[in-house]
Design a protein around this motif. Structure first.
Motif, short mmCIF file in Angstrom:
data_model
loop_
_atom_site.label_atom_id
_atom_site.label_comp_id
_atom_site.label_asym_id
_atom_site.label_seq_id
_atom_site.Cartn_x
_atom_site.Cartn_y
_atom_site.Cartn_z
N VAL A 215 1.12 -0.81 0.51
CA VAL A 215 0.20 -0.07 0.24
C VAL A 215 1.43 1.12 0.13
CG1 VAL A 215 -1.40 1.20 1.45
CG2 VAL A 215 -2.00 -0.89 1.16
N SER A 216 2.31 1.35 1.16
CA SER A 216 2.70 1.90 0.68
C SER A 216 3.19 2.69 -0.50
CB SER A 216 3.71 2.26 1.77
OG SER A 216 2.97 2.20 3.29
N LEU A 217 3.64 1.54 -1.03
CA LEU A 217 4.77 2.27 -2.56
C LEU A 217 3.98 2.51 -3.37
CD1 LEU A 217 6.87 -1.30 -2.36
CD2 LEU A 217 7.95 1.10 -1.69
N GLY A 218 2.84 1.60 -3.36
CA GLY A 218 1.26 2.19 -4.62
C GLY A 218 1.42 3.70 -4.44
N MET A 219 1.22 4.31 -3.11
CA MET A 219 0.75 5.64 -3.27
C MET A 219 1.43 6.25 -3.43
SD MET A 219 -1.89 7.75 -0.86
CE MET A 219 -2.00 8.95 -0.54
N ALA A 220 2.72 6.01 -3.17
CA ALA A 220 4.21 6.84 -3.08
C ALA A 220 4.37 6.87 -4.58
CB ALA A 220 5.44 6.24 -2.95
N CYS A 221 3.78 5.85 -5.29
CA CYS A 221 3.85 5.79 -6.78
C CYS A 221 2.32 6.99 -7.75
CB CYS A 221 3.86 4.98 -7.05
SG CYS A 221 5.68 3.05 -7.60
N ALA A 222 1.44 6.21 -6.77
CA ALA A 222 0.55 7.59 -7.20
C ALA A 222 0.28 8.89 -6.80
CB ALA A 222 -0.74 6.84 -6.36
N VAL A 223 0.69 9.27 -5.87
CA VAL A 223 0.92 10.23 -5.58
C VAL A 223 2.11 11.34 -5.91
CG1 VAL A 223 -1.32 10.40 -3.17
CG2 VAL A 223 1.45 10.21 -3.32
N TYR A 224 3.05 10.77 -5.98
CA TYR A 224 4.25 12.05 -6.90
C TYR A 224 3.80 12.58 -8.15
CZ TYR A 224 8.53 14.46 -7.50
OH TYR A 224 9.08 15.60 -7.27
N LEU A 225 2.80 12.09 -8.78
CA LEU A 225 3.24 12.99 -10.28
C LEU A 225 2.10 14.56 -9.51
CD1 LEU A 225 2.83 13.17 -13.05
CD2 LEU A 225 0.60 11.93 -13.12
N GLU A 226 0.99 14.45 -8.75
CA GLU A 226 0.78 15.45 -8.45
C GLU A 226 1.05 16.41 -7.36
OE1 GLU A 226 -3.23 16.73 -4.64
OE2 GLU A 226 -3.02 14.49 -5.27
N PHE A 227 2.64 15.50 -6.72
CA PHE A 227 3.88 16.69 -6.25
C PHE A 227 4.35 17.59 -7.13
CE2 PHE A 227 2.24 14.31 -2.57
CZ PHE A 227 2.48 15.00 -1.49
N ALA A 228 4.47 16.68 -8.24
CA ALA A 228 5.46 17.06 -8.50
C ALA A 228 4.68 18.34 -10.03
CB ALA A 228 6.15 16.34 -10.12
N ILE A 229 3.08 18.01 -10.18
CA ILE A 229 2.90 18.95 -11.34
C ILE A 229 2.52 20.11 -9.92
CG2 ILE A 229 0.19 20.12 -11.91
CD1 ILE A 229 0.31 16.78 -13.29
N GLY A 230 2.30 20.46 -8.80
CA GLY A 230 2.27 21.33 -7.66
C GLY A 230 3.60 21.96 -8.18
N ASP A 231 4.53 21.28 -7.79
CA ASP A 231 5.75 22.18 -7.84
C ASP A 231 6.69 22.33 -8.72
OD1 ASP A 231 5.94 21.38 -4.69
OD2 ASP A 231 7.13 19.32 -5.35
N TRP A 232 6.21 21.64 -9.88
CA TRP A 232 6.64 22.71 -11.33
C TRP A 232 5.56 22.97 -12.20
CZ3 TRP A 232 11.62 23.79 -10.41
CH2 TRP A 232 12.84 22.87 -9.55
N GLY A 233 4.83 23.07 -12.48
CA GLY A 233 3.97 22.66 -12.82
C GLY A 233 3.99 24.01 -13.98
N LEU B 82 11.81 16.05 -19.24
CA LEU B 82 12.53 14.87 -18.44
C LEU B 82 12.55 14.58 -17.48
CD1 LEU B 82 14.82 13.27 -20.06
CD2 LEU B 82 16.59 14.20 -18.72
N ALA B 83 12.44 15.77 -16.04
CA ALA B 83 12.89 15.08 -15.00
C ALA B 83 10.49 14.57 -14.41
CB ALA B 83 12.69 15.95 -13.95
N MET B 84 9.90 14.94 -15.63
CA MET B 84 8.49 14.96 -15.60
C MET B 84 8.57 13.34 -16.10
SD MET B 84 6.66 17.25 -14.20
CE MET B 84 7.93 17.35 -13.23
N MET B 85 9.66 12.96 -16.83
CA MET B 85 9.37 11.02 -16.66
C MET B 85 9.39 10.69 -15.97
SD MET B 85 8.55 11.34 -19.91
CE MET B 85 7.67 12.77 -20.17
N ILE B 86 9.77 10.86 -14.75
CA ILE B 86 9.55 10.40 -13.40
C ILE B 86 8.75 9.98 -12.95
CG2 ILE B 86 10.78 9.74 -11.04
CD1 ILE B 86 13.54 11.53 -11.53
N PRO B 87 7.54 11.34 -12.53
CA PRO B 87 6.23 10.93 -11.97
C PRO B 87 5.57 10.03 -13.31
CG PRO B 87 6.82 13.32 -12.57
CD PRO B 87 7.69 12.59 -12.66
N THR B 88 5.77 10.30 -14.33
CA THR B 88 5.26 10.09 -15.47
C THR B 88 5.48 8.02 -15.52
OG1 THR B 88 5.19 11.40 -16.63
CG2 THR B 88 5.30 9.48 -17.58
N VAL B 89 6.46 7.38 -15.03
CA VAL B 89 7.08 6.00 -14.66
C VAL B 89 6.67 5.79 -13.37
CG1 VAL B 89 9.13 4.65 -14.35
CG2 VAL B 89 8.98 5.96 -16.68
#
Length: 401
Positions: free
Chosen positions: A213-231, A374-381
């Motif tokens: 659950v913890s790894l699934g959550m981290a993988c799922a939510v980082y896209l939101e963090f990345a877009i919030g920080d850098w979008g 390029l960095a945005m590919m990290i949350p994509t994966v």
């Protein structure tokens, strides 16, 4: 104000608190370019400094759930709100990186403390009413984030950053504390029974990690963090458009996220949740990745086509990722035998550690390569990778001992 309230009113008050919470903490995100300029930092240093809020969040996640369990939610929630908005008010005044670091840690602690307090009450409401507010509350939080993004984008160039954030912090502090007083009669009470007390030692020895659950959550939510920080910085730097318009893709992302969180219950009769999570993760990751890659390779003369692709990619990412995080969050509580306030904190600790590390990797990838795309590919994966942990969302899934 302390009289009993029914489930319907309690639900409305909790949703309002989540809305105001999102409205408050995301107010300065569209104005990050101003904050970065105020501090005089480059992308890598700014990203690293912003990630230090995770330090405060770590201590908040480790302790606040136990404090609520010991002393009750009323006082803890009020104190958390005060810490949150007082530190945010100070942050926009600071030009020194060192002092920004200190108050960023306090801000991170405040965010986490309010997060644990409100979500613990959401699980408490679920236990009493059998009504699940976790996903819908996240939707109201996103609605607050969307509303404040629109307001902040409109205020850029019209109202100063300091006036905007300080006035907003004062209004939200008073409003949220008033709502907490209204909810006082149904808030989580302290558990003073000796066998349920937690010592400092037990905070660590009683720590449990539900890895799927913890790894699934981290993988799922980082896209939101990345877009919030850098979008916003991404679209502004890449396309050289004004700061107000550069917030549009983030606004679209948040709008589609709200739709997904509020409407997912309509899809559940057609297929189980874990299947929708797998489909949504693939939609978010693949569509976001393709749109970003294509948009960044278009000629400068086609910048508005690039902007349109950014916006479409952000929108599909928001829709696909909308309910994945809350689904893993609810699964963590269901699969644990510990009190909900403790689960919220412990579950958040491992997620916070993972996100902290990933934020640094992304920030310095941007610094060394000069490419946010390029960095945005990290949350994509990563969000595509959450597919491999979706089976932990099955109703009959258990924690492996």
């Amino acid at each position: 104000m302390a009289r009993d309230i029914d489930h319907s009113l309690e639900q409305k008050l909790l949703h309002t608190l989540f809305f105001l919470f999102g409205f408050g903490i995301m107010a300065w995100v569209p104005r990050f370019p101003e904050v970065k300029a105020h501090l005089g930092l480059q992308n890598g240093a700014f990203g690293s400094l912003m990630s230090t809020g995770s330090i405060g969040a770590f201590f908040g996640l480790l302790t606040v759930g136990h404090i609520i369990h010991r002393f009750g939610a009323f006082k803890v929630t009020i104190l958390s709100i005060l810490i949150l908005f007082s530190s945010l008010s100070v942050l926009v005044h600071i030009r020194s990186s060192f002092f920004f670091l200190i108050f960023s840690i306090a801000f991170g602690f405040g965010i986490t403390a309010v997060h644990v307090s409100l979500n613990s009450q959401g699980f408490h409401f679920l236990e009493r009413s059998k009504i699940n507010l976790i996903t819908s509350s996240a939707g109201y939080w996103s609605a607050g984030a969307l509303s404040t993004a629109i307001v902040s984008g409109f205020l850029v160039g019209k109202v100063g950053l300091i006036v905007h954030i300080n006035a907003l912090s004062a209004i939200l502090t008073i409003s949220m504390i008033a709502l907490v007083f209204r909810l006082r009669s149904v808030l989580l009470e302290s558990n003073s029974e000796k066998e349920h007390d937690y010592s400092i030692k037990e905070i660590f020895t009683g720590f449990r990690i539900d890895w799927p659950v913890s790894l699934g959550m981290a993988c799922a939510v980082y896209l939101e963090f990345a877009i919030g920080d850098w979008g916003t910085i991404f679209t502004k730097d890449r396309l050289e458009i004004n700061a107000g318009l550069s917030a549009t893709p983030y606004i679209v992302f948040t709008a589609t996220m709200i739709c997904g969180r509020l409407l997912i219950h309509r899809l559940l009769p057609r297929a189980p949740l874990y299947m929708w999570v797998k489909r949504a993760a693939l939609l978010a990751g693949i569509s976001f990745g393709i749109c970003i890659i294509v948009a960044t390779h278009l000629a400068p003369s086609l910048k508005w086509w690039s902007f349109a692709l950014f916006t479409i990619g952000f929108g599909l990412a928001g829709l696909g990722s909308s309910f994945i995080g809350p689904s893993f969050f609810a699964a963590a509580n269901r699969r644990s035998s510990q009190p909900s306030a403790v689960v919220v904190g412990q579950f958040g600790v491992i997620n916070n550690v993972l996100i902290f590390g990933i934020k640094w990797i992304v920030a310095w990838t941007i610094q060394f390569t000069g490419s946010i795309a390029l960095a945005m590919m990290i949350p994509t994966v990563m969000i595509i990778g959450s597919v491999f942990f979706a089976d932990s969302l099955k109703e009959d899934s258990k924690v492996k001992v």
